[in-house]
Enzyme design. Structure first.
Site, PDB file in Angstrom:
ATOM      1  N   CYS A 164      42.886  39.226  48.036  1.00  0.00           N
ATOM      2  CA  CYS A 164      44.140  39.440  47.321  1.00  0.00           C
ATOM      3  C   CYS A 164      44.667  38.121  46.789  1.00  0.00           C
ATOM      4  O   CYS A 164      44.140  37.058  47.090  1.00  0.00           O
ATOM      5  CB  CYS A 164      45.199  40.018  48.264  1.00  0.00           C
ATOM      6  N   GLY A 197      41.858  40.404  42.877  1.00  0.00           N
ATOM      7  CA  GLY A 197      42.128  41.805  43.242  1.00  0.00           C
ATOM      8  C   GLY A 197      42.512  42.598  42.009  1.00  0.00           C
ATOM      9  O   GLY A 197      43.420  42.204  41.281  1.00  0.00           O
ATOM     10  N   ASN A 214      47.768  37.666  51.711  1.00  0.00           N
ATOM     11  CA  ASN A 214      46.373  37.446  51.310  1.00  0.00           C
ATOM     12  C   ASN A 214      45.618  37.081  52.584  1.00  0.00           C
ATOM     13  O   ASN A 214      45.942  36.117  53.237  1.00  0.00           O
ATOM     14  CB  ASN A 214      46.330  36.308  50.295  1.00  0.00           C
ATOM     15  N   GLY A 215      44.619  37.889  52.929  1.00  0.00           N
ATOM     16  CA  GLY A 215      43.868  37.633  54.152  1.00  0.00           C
ATOM     17  C   GLY A 215      43.757  38.895  54.975  1.00  0.00           C
ATOM     18  O   GLY A 215      43.986  40.000  54.465  1.00  0.00           O
ATOM     19  N   TYR A 243      32.667  31.345  45.523  1.00  0.00           N
ATOM     20  CA  TYR A 243      32.826  32.513  44.642  1.00  0.00           C
ATOM     21  C   TYR A 243      34.252  32.918  44.316  1.00  0.00           C
ATOM     22  O   TYR A 243      34.558  33.223  43.179  1.00  0.00           O
ATOM     23  CB  TYR A 243      32.122  33.699  45.300  1.00  0.00           C
TER      24      TYR A 243
END
Ligand code: SF4
Length: 511
Positions: free
Chosen positions: A42, A68, A143-144, A283
């Site tokens: 995210c 996302g 995020n995570g 990435y």
């Protein structure tokens, strides 16, 4: 829906079922995963004190779209009320219309782009999540992934909490709500003490914008300045998008609070050696972002050069698997002296293959996404460079596409080590059974994808490319457990973790 009410007031707009958590929504299960690359977690964004807070947030989220594509949301505060707009789909589809932004007044807002690792793709899971607490409204974007989210959720439900979503993030809301501390920041810190895993958080109250990063700094969070107003976001590319100046990274274990009195930094946790996720470099992050003080583009080029140093067959052209393989292929070509050619053309209007709903579309998606540039590869010995390999499905199709287009030899190289272990920190990796490198030898993988030779960047080579002598097992500097199986935190929800696999043999070149 506009004026913010409590979560339960929205019920009529959400397909509620408070039944038991089904497997689909459980932390450990994503049955529909069969893509050939990682799914991002995210992205988060927050701004304080800016008259166009929501518009700025929408632009920032747009720059984070690669983190996302399932859903996006913005919550703003106008001095007396909270306003929320959350949608499934892309930022551009959700927030490009003026009237949507006009329904988000206020000079402070937080936003989130989502790719679900915990909880399905349903509206009630779209973030930022919001609740009206005794201390006032509270919105949070995460995020995570929490590695004790399931355990905490069960305890909270047993204690009478009514869960509105199936995300791990919601436990943070309930922990803050249940804290007996008087100051809001103390309630927030108490909640963070109870959670485990990876998090970069942005939160909004009626007085404050808050940013927080887990004690190991697994997920990135940076601070920017836009005409004197603070910006919090996952990546610097979002600062560039809005013309904001980069100030610094939020440190691992730091909670930063912005209010009318200015900025206040808190470091309540005992210091630990940071373990940022190395896959952000491989990435996830956009190549134009600066992560942890390093240019992502330069790091990927260095991975490519190290790959050429470690294993270089006789070839005529270097061909990247676009887009994520491009920087490493540039580095490989510059180091080896072999010409770089765009042997694969990417159609940028397909979106990320693995986000497609059905297998058949996903099959098509690969061809819709990539096509062979015959002029660049026909009759040549080519070496394909990609960032990583998960299941091998896309790699196999690309090798076949190169052969069909007349390539004489097709060698395949990955600018990262073999992925052997699942992730529990916000990345949608399959279980071990779904990881090609965890189930096949290097030679078997070469045969599976149909390449003339196959090799991965070594783990030590990856660290050398980052400027270290190699991986120091005593202090590995990064989270790298999808390659090493050494998880940086306890994994409460995942009681059984598989033992260390056979590693070294996979790094020898198969030809
Ligand atoms: S397993 Fe670790 S290194 Fe791999 S993607 Fe997840 S957090 Fe990053």
């Amino acid at each position: 829906m506009n004026e913010m009410q409590t979560l339960s007031d929205h019920a009529d707009q959400m397909d509620f079922d408070l039944g038991p958590i089904d497997k689909q929504d459980d932390l450990r299960y994503h049955p529909d995963l069969d893509g050939d690359t990682l799914r991002e977690e995210c992205g988060v964004f927050g701004v304080y004190g800016h008259p166009e807070a929501a518009a700025i947030t929408a632009l920032g989220l747009h720059a984070l779209q690669h983190r996302g594509q399932e859903a996006a949301g913005i919550v703003s505060f106008d001095g007396s009320r909270f306003h929320s707009e959350r949608r499934l789909g892309l930022v551009g589809d959700a927030f490009s219309r003026r009237e949507v932004i006009e329904r988000l007044p206020g000079n402070a807002s937080v936003g989130h782009v989502r790719y679900s690792t915990t909880g399905g793709t349903i509206l009630r899971n779209v973030q930022p999540l919001f609740a009206e607490l005794s201390a006032g409204g509270f919105a949070v974007g995460h995020n995570g992934n929490l590695t004790n989210g399931l355990t905490l959720r069960r305890e909270l439900v047993k204690g009478g909490a009514m869960m509105q979503s199936t995300t791990d993030t919601e436990v943070i809301l309930h922990l803050v709500a249940q804290s007996k501390r008087s100051r809001f920041v103390d309630r927030f810190i108490e909640a963070l003490r109870a959670i485990e895993g990876a998090y970069a958080l942005v939160a909004l109250t009626n007085k404050k914008l808050i940013g927080a990063r887990d004690p190991l700094g697994i997920r990135p969070l940076v601070l920017g300045d836009l005409d004197g107003r603070p910006i919090l976001t996952s990546e610097t590319c979002a600062l560039d998008m809005i013309g904001a100046r980069y100030v610094r990274d939020i440190e691992p274990g730091e909670i930063i609070v912005f209010d009318e009195a200015g900025a206040h930094s808190h470091k309540p946790f005992p210091p630990k050696p940071p373990r940022p996720c190395i896959f952000e470099y491989i990435y996830f992050a956009r190549p134009d972002s600066i992560v942890g003080g390093r240019s992502v583009y330069d790091v990927r080029k260095a991975f490519g050069a190290q790959l050429a140093r470690e294993s270089h067959p006789e070839v005529d052209v270097v061909v990247p698997v676009p887009d994520s393989g491009v920087p490493a292929a540039v580095g490989y070509s510059q180091f080896s002296g072999v010409p770089f050619e765009l042997g694969i053309i990417r159609n940028h209007y397909v979106g990320r293959t693995f986000i497609q709903p059905t297998q058949s579309v996903r099959e098509l998606g690969v061809r819709m996404k990539h096509s062979a540039n015959r002029a660049a590869i026909e009759g040549k010995r080519i070496i394909l460079i990609d960032d990583s390999l998960v299941r091998g499905t896309t790699s196999k199709k690309i090798v076949r596409m190169m052969r069909d287009a007349g390539a004489r030899e097709v060698h395949f190289r990955l600018a990262s080590p073999p992925i052997l272990y699942p992730d529990y920190y916000g990345i949608d990796l399959p279980d071990r059974g779904g990881l090609l490198a965890a189930t096949q030898t290097l030679e078997e993988m070469r045969e599976t994808i149909g390449a003339d030779s196959l090799a991965f960047l070594s783990i030590d080579g990856m660290y050398r490319a980052m400027g270290y002598p190699g991986r120091d097992p005593a202090n590995p500097k990064f989270s790298d457990h999808c390659f090493t199986g050494v998880y940086p935190t306890h994994l409460t929800d995942q009681s059984e973790v598989e033992p260390q696999p056979r590693q070294l043999s996979l790094l020898a070149e198969a030809s």
